[in-house]
Structures are given as structure tokens and as C-alpha cells.
Design a protein around this motif. Structure first.
Motif, PDB file in Angstrom:
ATOM      1  N   ALA A 239       0.825  -1.207   0.000  1.00  8.77           N
ATOM      2  CA  ALA A 239       0.000   0.000   0.000  1.00  8.77           C
ATOM      3  C   ALA A 239       0.864   1.265   0.000  1.00  8.77           C
ATOM      4  O   ALA A 239       0.509   2.248  -0.642  1.00  8.77           O
ATOM      5  N   GLU A 240       1.969   1.232   0.731  1.00  2.47           N
ATOM      6  CA  GLU A 240       2.843   2.419   0.798  1.00  2.47           C
ATOM      7  C   GLU A 240       4.279   1.963   1.009  1.00  2.47           C
ATOM      8  O   GLU A 240       4.762   1.902   2.151  1.00  2.47           O
ATOM      9  N   PRO A 241       4.970   1.583  -0.063  1.00  3.65           N
ATOM     10  CA  PRO A 241       6.333   1.069   0.071  1.00  3.65           C
ATOM     11  C   PRO A 241       7.226   2.082   0.790  1.00  3.65           C
ATOM     12  O   PRO A 241       7.152   3.275   0.499  1.00  3.65           O
ATOM     13  N   GLY A 242       8.057   1.605   1.721  1.00  2.00           N
ATOM     14  CA  GLY A 242       9.007   2.485   2.406  1.00  2.00           C
ATOM     15  C   GLY A 242       8.467   3.093   3.693  1.00  2.00           C
ATOM     16  O   GLY A 242       9.228   3.583   4.532  1.00  2.00           O
ATOM     17  N   PHE A 243       7.130   3.030   3.895  1.00  7.52           N
ATOM     18  CA  PHE A 243       6.581   3.646   5.112  1.00  7.52           C
ATOM     19  C   PHE A 243       7.067   2.917   6.373  1.00  7.52           C
ATOM     20  O   PHE A 243       7.377   3.541   7.390  1.00  7.52           O
ATOM     21  N   GLY A 244       7.155   1.600   6.286  1.00  3.45           N
ATOM     22  CA  GLY A 244       7.616   0.820   7.439  1.00  3.45           C
ATOM     23  C   GLY A 244       9.027   1.225   7.856  1.00  3.45           C
ATOM     24  O   GLY A 244       9.280   1.482   9.047  1.00  3.45           O
ATOM     25  N   ASP A 245       9.933   1.326   6.872  1.00  2.00           N
ATOM     26  CA  ASP A 245      11.310   1.702   7.186  1.00  2.00           C
ATOM     27  C   ASP A 245      11.364   3.113   7.784  1.00  2.00           C
ATOM     28  O   ASP A 245      12.097   3.392   8.723  1.00  2.00           O
ATOM     29  N   TYR A 246      10.539   3.977   7.214  1.00  9.32           N
ATOM     30  CA  TYR A 246      10.518   5.366   7.716  1.00  9.32           C
ATOM     31  C   TYR A 246      10.075   5.379   9.181  1.00  9.32           C
ATOM     32  O   TYR A 246      10.665   6.051  10.029  1.00  9.32           O
ATOM     33  N   LEU A 247       9.033   4.596   9.463  1.00 10.03           N
ATOM     34  CA  LEU A 247       8.491   4.567  10.831  1.00 10.03           C
ATOM     35  C   LEU A 247       9.534   4.061  11.818  1.00 10.03           C
ATOM     36  O   LEU A 247       9.728   4.630  12.901  1.00 10.03           O
ATOM     37  N   ILE A 248      10.237   2.992  11.450  1.00 13.89           N
ATOM     38  CA  ILE A 248      11.262   2.435  12.333  1.00 13.89           C
ATOM     39  C   ILE A 248      12.356   3.479  12.577  1.00 13.89           C
ATOM     40  O   ILE A 248      12.812   3.679  13.702  1.00 13.89           O
ATOM     41  N   GLY A 249      12.740   4.185  11.524  1.00 12.67           N
ATOM     42  CA  GLY A 249      13.774   5.203  11.670  1.00 12.67           C
ATOM     43  C   GLY A 249      13.333   6.351  12.567  1.00 12.67           C
ATOM     44  O   GLY A 249      14.145   6.961  13.272  1.00 12.67           O
ATOM     45  N   ALA A 250      12.041   6.630  12.566  1.00  9.01           N
ATOM     46  CA  ALA A 250      11.533   7.767  13.343  1.00  9.01           C
ATOM     47  C   ALA A 250      11.222   7.402  14.790  1.00  9.01           C
ATOM     48  O   ALA A 250      10.868   8.272  15.596  1.00  9.01           O
ATOM     49  N   LEU A 251      11.353   6.112  15.153  1.00 10.02           N
ATOM     50  CA  LEU A 251      10.953   5.672  16.498  1.00 10.02           C
ATOM     51  C   LEU A 251      11.655   6.441  17.627  1.00 10.02           C
ATOM     52  O   LEU A 251      10.990   6.830  18.596  1.00 10.02           O
ATOM     53  N   PRO A 252      13.002   6.686  17.547  1.00  7.40           N
ATOM     54  CA  PRO A 252      13.638   7.413  18.654  1.00  7.40           C
ATOM     55  C   PRO A 252      12.982   8.775  18.885  1.00  7.40           C
ATOM     56  O   PRO A 252      12.740   9.175  20.021  1.00  7.40           O
ATOM     57  N   GLU A 253      12.674   9.461  17.783  1.00 10.34           N
ATOM     58  CA  GLU A 253      12.074  10.789  17.908  1.00 10.34           C
ATOM     59  C   GLU A 253      10.672  10.702  18.507  1.00 10.34           C
ATOM     60  O   GLU A 253      10.299  11.464  19.405  1.00 10.34           O
ATOM     61  N   ILE A 254       9.905   9.709  18.018  1.00  8.63           N
ATOM     62  CA  ILE A 254       8.533   9.521  18.522  1.00  8.63           C
ATOM     63  C   ILE A 254       8.541   9.190  20.007  1.00  8.63           C
ATOM     64  O   ILE A 254       7.774   9.729  20.796  1.00  8.63           O
ATOM     65  N   TYR A 255       9.484   8.317  20.378  1.00  7.85           N
ATOM     66  CA  TYR A 255       9.543   7.897  21.789  1.00  7.85           C
ATOM     67  C   TYR A 255       9.940   9.072  22.684  1.00  7.85           C
ATOM     68  O   TYR A 255       9.390   9.249  23.774  1.00  7.85           O
ATOM     69  N   ALA A 256      10.905   9.887  22.207  1.00  2.00           N
ATOM     70  CA  ALA A 256      11.328  11.050  22.991  1.00  2.00           C
ATOM     71  C   ALA A 256      10.137  11.994  23.189  1.00  2.00           C
ATOM     72  O   ALA A 256       9.910  12.509  24.289  1.00  2.00           O
ATOM     73  N   ALA A 257       9.345  12.171  22.148  1.00  3.22           N
ATOM     74  CA  ALA A 257       8.168  13.040  22.255  1.00  3.22           C
ATOM     75  C   ALA A 257       7.150  12.449  23.226  1.00  3.22           C
ATOM     76  O   ALA A 257       6.542  13.164  24.030  1.00  3.22           O
ATOM     77  N   PHE A 258       7.010  11.111  23.156  1.00  4.75           N
ATOM     78  CA  PHE A 258       6.084  10.433  24.072  1.00  4.75           C
ATOM     79  C   PHE A 258       6.503  10.646  25.522  1.00  4.75           C
ATOM     80  O   PHE A 258       5.697  10.980  26.382  1.00  4.75           O
ATOM     81  N   GLN A 259       7.832  10.451  25.780  1.00  8.30           N
ATOM     82  CA  GLN A 259       8.314  10.608  27.158  1.00  8.30           C
ATOM     83  C   GLN A 259       8.110  12.022  27.652  1.00  8.30           C
ATOM     84  O   GLN A 259       7.654  12.239  28.775  1.00  8.30           O
ATOM     85  N   ALA A 260       8.444  12.996  26.827  1.00 11.41           N
ATOM     86  CA  ALA A 260       8.281  14.393  27.231  1.00 11.41           C
ATOM     87  C   ALA A 260       6.818  14.682  27.554  1.00 11.41           C
ATOM     88  O   ALA A 260       6.495  15.300  28.559  1.00 11.41           O
ATOM     89  N   GLY A 261       5.938  14.162  26.746  1.00 17.56           N
ATOM     90  CA  GLY A 261       4.515  14.385  26.945  1.00 17.56           C
ATOM     91  C   GLY A 261       3.992  13.723  28.198  1.00 17.56           C
ATOM     92  O   GLY A 261       3.307  14.348  29.013  1.00 17.56           O
ATOM     93  N   SER A 262       4.356  12.448  28.418  1.00 22.83           N
ATOM     94  CA  SER A 262       3.803  11.725  29.566  1.00 22.83           C
ATOM     95  C   SER A 262       4.345  12.275  30.868  1.00 22.83           C
ATOM     96  O   SER A 262       3.626  12.394  31.849  1.00 22.83           O
ATOM     97  N   GLN A 263       5.668  12.679  30.925  1.00 23.73           N
ATOM     98  CA  GLN A 263       6.214  13.217  32.178  1.00 23.73           C
ATOM     99  C   GLN A 263       5.579  14.545  32.503  1.00 23.73           C
ATOM    100  O   GLN A 263       5.287  14.857  33.645  1.00 23.73           O
ATOM    101  N   GLY A 264       5.342  15.365  31.460  1.00 25.82           N
ATOM    102  CA  GLY A 264       4.701  16.655  31.686  1.00 25.82           C
ATOM    103  C   GLY A 264       3.333  16.487  32.306  1.00 25.82           C
ATOM    104  O   GLY A 264       2.998  17.136  33.293  1.00 25.82           O
ATOM    105  N   SER A 265       2.544  15.552  31.792  1.00 27.37           N
ATOM    106  CA  SER A 265       1.201  15.355  32.328  1.00 27.37           C
ATOM    107  C   SER A 265       1.253  14.794  33.729  1.00 27.37           C
ATOM    108  O   SER A 265       0.425  15.111  34.568  1.00 27.37           O
ATOM    109  N   GLU A 266       2.265  13.921  34.015  1.00 23.48           N
ATOM    110  CA  GLU A 266       2.420  13.396  35.370  1.00 23.48           C
ATOM    111  C   GLU A 266       2.629  14.543  36.357  1.00 23.48           C
ATOM    112  O   GLU A 266       2.072  14.575  37.432  1.00 23.48           O
ATOM    113  N   ARG A 267       3.536  15.474  35.951  1.00 19.72           N
ATOM    114  CA  ARG A 267       3.836  16.580  36.861  1.00 19.72           C
ATOM    115  C   ARG A 267       2.598  17.408  37.151  1.00 19.72           C
ATOM    116  O   ARG A 267       2.371  17.837  38.260  1.00 19.72           O
ATOM    117  N   LYS A 268       1.759  17.611  36.123  1.00 20.77           N
ATOM    118  CA  LYS A 268       0.557  18.401  36.332  1.00 20.77           C
ATOM    119  C   LYS A 268      -0.354  17.750  37.366  1.00 20.77           C
ATOM    120  O   LYS A 268      -0.939  18.401  38.199  1.00 20.77           O
TER     121      LYS A 268
END
Length: 346
Positions: A302-331
Motif C-alpha cells: 500500500a505504501e512502500p518504504g513507510f515501514g522503514d521510515y516509521l522504524i527510523g523515526a521511532l527514537p524521535e517519537i519515543y522522545a516526544a512520548f516521554q516528554a509528553g507523559s512526564q509533563g502530564s504526570e507533573r501536572k
DNA sequence: CCTCGGATTCGGAGGTAGGT
DNA sequence: ACCTACCTCCGAATCCGAGG
């Protein structure tokens, strides 16, 4: 404390029916010193409970008399859920063939002259009554506390009460005003175990317990899990609805337990994978979510290359997730100590 | 209201038994 | 051998009533 020596003195035939203060010096000292029970081989019984257990054992050595079943009434605290008809038939057959080998324990009825109240041996009483023969019994004056301890210990000794039957017995004893010490002696459990027994019996509605029956294979963890699930809104109604299905009554007690447990299970997300289709007509992503794993399945065509792109972007996504979840915890936190989390293992 | 102590509850480790 | 369920035990946390 008299309560710790509930059955001491019975063997000398000096039990005082209403006082609960029959104490033998020797046994009291043995209990206070935490001495083991040398003659009875009861593993792990020490101190006060050991003294009670010794007395139970000594009781069994008493003379047996034969009495009319019609004169015997149940204990004022019931300890069993419905027994299976097959077990009852088997007991009747055994007694018919071999006689009643094991006597029951009764006390003179505290309120009704000439009658008796049974401490343990309810099933034998029922079987003997059905056969129309006389009941072999040991008759002893017992206080209420002595009676329930004898009743509980006889069941514990045979280890044939299920978790929920013990729990109900404990809850009924507590409702009747007995102290925790007495309950611990009667059920041969420590304070922790007693607390959990009572907790289970209190949290699960009695009608649901009655519908399930003894469920001998279900132990503490699963009954407490059921109790926890029943706290959800509407769960008790779902349990009652399940218990009214036609096949429910025909199932074994353990199966009935499982049916109810399943009926009150939290609503799961669909077992069928969810689909994400950002491109018209193409199922780019399927999402499968179960209790332990979330799986993303990407359609490479359906979308060749999307899987590889997603795997490559995981560190960035995870960092954003952590920043978001810790911020909400503090609130949420406001600097207070976080509440301990509850975990449930099934 | 605060402190203290006993009673109760909770969480988890470790052992056992039964099933696969 | 491994997994699951069950049980017991221990220590810590929490609750609760009595007394100051």
C-alpha cells in the motif's frame, strides 16, 4: 486470655457452657511458653492455637453415644455451600455398608432442653438421618467460641473446605461478633489470611457466591480478582444475568465460577485488528491489541518504504512520548507522594 | 489536635502441586 | 522443564481508637 485457650478443660469434662473461661493451668503455661505439641504431630501449631488444636485432638478420644437425629440441630454458623448430590449419595452408601465410622461432635442445645446442636459432622448427620439410624456422637458442653473453633478446625484438618467456603465461614463468624483471635484459631490461618478471607466474602455479593457454589479449584487470587471486577458499574448485574442462563446450573461449580468471571471481564477491544486507511481504498495499517502486546502490521504494497521510515523515526517519537507523559504526570502530581499502584495478576 | 500502639490490610517472595 | 495457580509467611503501610 481465655479466648486463646478455648477448648482447654474440655477433656477434664469441666467445660463451662456459657463462660468460655475453662482454663487448664498446664495447657495455659504451654500456650504462653509457645511450646510445641509433642503428642499430636500437628506441624507448625505453636502457642495458643497449638493448645486449641491439642484440645480438639483430645476431644476425639471421648466416649461416643448414639442419639436420635431428630434431636440434633445445625450449628448456628453454617460453613458449607451446597454439597454435590453425588458426594452425599456416596457418603450414604458408605455408611449403609460400613456404619458411621467417625462420630460427630454435638453440644447440649443452649436454649432447648433435651436437644443438641452440632459442631461438626453436618454431612454425616444428613446421611445418617436419611438412613433412619441413630447418630454416633460425642456430646460435650461447649461455649459458642469453642463450638465454632471445633467446627472450623475439623474442616481445616480435612482441608475440604474451598476458599470461598472458608471465607463465608469467617465472615459469618465476624458478623456474629467473634473476635479475630477466635477466627484465626477456627480457620487455622494467620491475620493476613483471615483478612483476605473476610475481604473476599464481603466484596462478592452473597447471592453471586451462592449461585457459583464452592468452586474448589478457585483460590484466593481468583476470588479477589472476581471481587475487583464486580466493583465496576453494572458488573454485578452482568454476573446475575450470566447465572440465569439455562446452561449455568448444569455446569460444575468451578465452571460456574469461570463463567461469572468471564461475564464480568472488562470489555476488551475488538479481537479483530483495527484498520488505519489514510489512503482511500488502501488498508495501510492494521492494529492488533491484546492484554500484553500491541502489534502494528504495515501493508508494504500500500505504501512502500513507510515501514522503514516509521522504524527510523521511532527514537524521535519515543522522545516526544516521554516528554509528553512526564509533563502530564507533573501536572497531576502537585508535589504530593504518588499513590501506590494496584496490580492484579490473573 | 497529636501521639501511640494494636489491629488490619497490602504487596511480594518463596515454596508446592498439578497440568502441559 | 516450564507455566500457572495456590498457599504461607514476612515486613511495611495504613487505619483507628484511646489517652494526654
Amino acid at each position: 486470655m481465655a479466648r486463646k485457650n478455648l477448648l482447654v478443660g474440655l477433656t477434664a469434662g469441666e467445660a463451662q457452657a456459657a463462660s468460655g473461661h475453662a482454663i487448664s493451668e498446664t495447657a495455659t503455661h504451654a500456650a504462653a511458653a509457645g511450646q510445641p505439641a509433642p503428642h499430636f504431630g500437628v506441624m507448625g501449631t505453636r502457642g495458643a492455637i497449638g493448645a486449641v488444636t491439642r484440645s480438639i485432638e483430645q476431644l476425639k478420644a471421648h466416649a461416643v453415644v448414639e442419639i436420635d437425629c431428630d434431636l440434633v440441630e445445625r450449628s448456628f454458623i453454617t460453613d458449607r455451600l451446597e454439597g454435590s448430590a453425588e458426594d452425599h449419595r456416596s457418603l450414604v452408601a458408605s455408611i449403609r455398608e460400613h456404619g458411621q465410622q467417625v462420630p460427630v461432635l454435638v453440644r447440649p442445645h443452649p436454649a432447648r432442653e433435651g436437644r443438641y446442636q452440632i459442631a461438626y459432622g453436618h454431612r454425616r448427620l444428613r446421611a445418617v438421618a436419611e438412613l433412619g439410624i441413630r447418630l454416633r456422637a460425642m456430646v460435650k458442653p461447649l461455649t459458642d467460641e469453642q463450638l465454632v473453633v471445633a467446627q472450623g478446625q475439623e474442616n481445616s484438618a480435612r482441608t475440604d473446605l474451598s476458599f470461598i467456603e472458608k471465607a463465608l465461614f469467617a465472615a459469618r463468624l465476624e458478623e456474629a461478633g467473634f473476635k479475630r483471635d477466635t477466627l484465626m484459631a477456627a480457620l487455622s490461618v494467620d491475620k493476613t489470611g483471615l483478612s483476605r478471607l473476610i475481604s473476599a466474602a464481603v466484596k462478592v455479593p452473597r447471592d453471586i457466591i451462592a449461585a457459583i457454589g464452592p468452586a474448589p479449584k478457585a483460590g484466593r487470587d481468583r476470588w479477589l480478582a472476581l471481587a475487583e471486577r464486580l466493583e465496576a458499574s453494572g458488573a454485578a448485574e452482568r454476573a446475575r444475568e450470566a447465572s440465569s442462563r439455562p446452561d449455568f446450573a448444569a455446569a460444575s461449580s468451578d465452571d460456574r465460577f469461570l463463567q461469572i468471571l468471564e461475564a464480568v471481564a472488562p470489555k476488551r477491544r475488538s479481537a479483530e485488528p483495527a484498520v488505519w486507511s489514510p489512503i482511500a481504498g488502501k488498508r495501510l495499517l492494521r492494529i492488533k491489541d491484546d492484554a500484553t502486546t500491541l502489534t502494528l502490521m504495515i501493508d508494504k504494497k500500500a505504501e512502500p518504504g513507510f515501514g522503514d521510515y516509521l522504524i527510523g523515526a521511532l527514537p524521535e517519537i519515543y522522545a516526544a512520548f516521554q516528554a509528553g507523559s512526564q509533563g502530564s504526570e507533573r501536572k497531576k502530581d502537585h508535589g504530593r507522594v504518588a499513590e501506590p499502584r494496584k496490580t492484579t495478576k490473573l
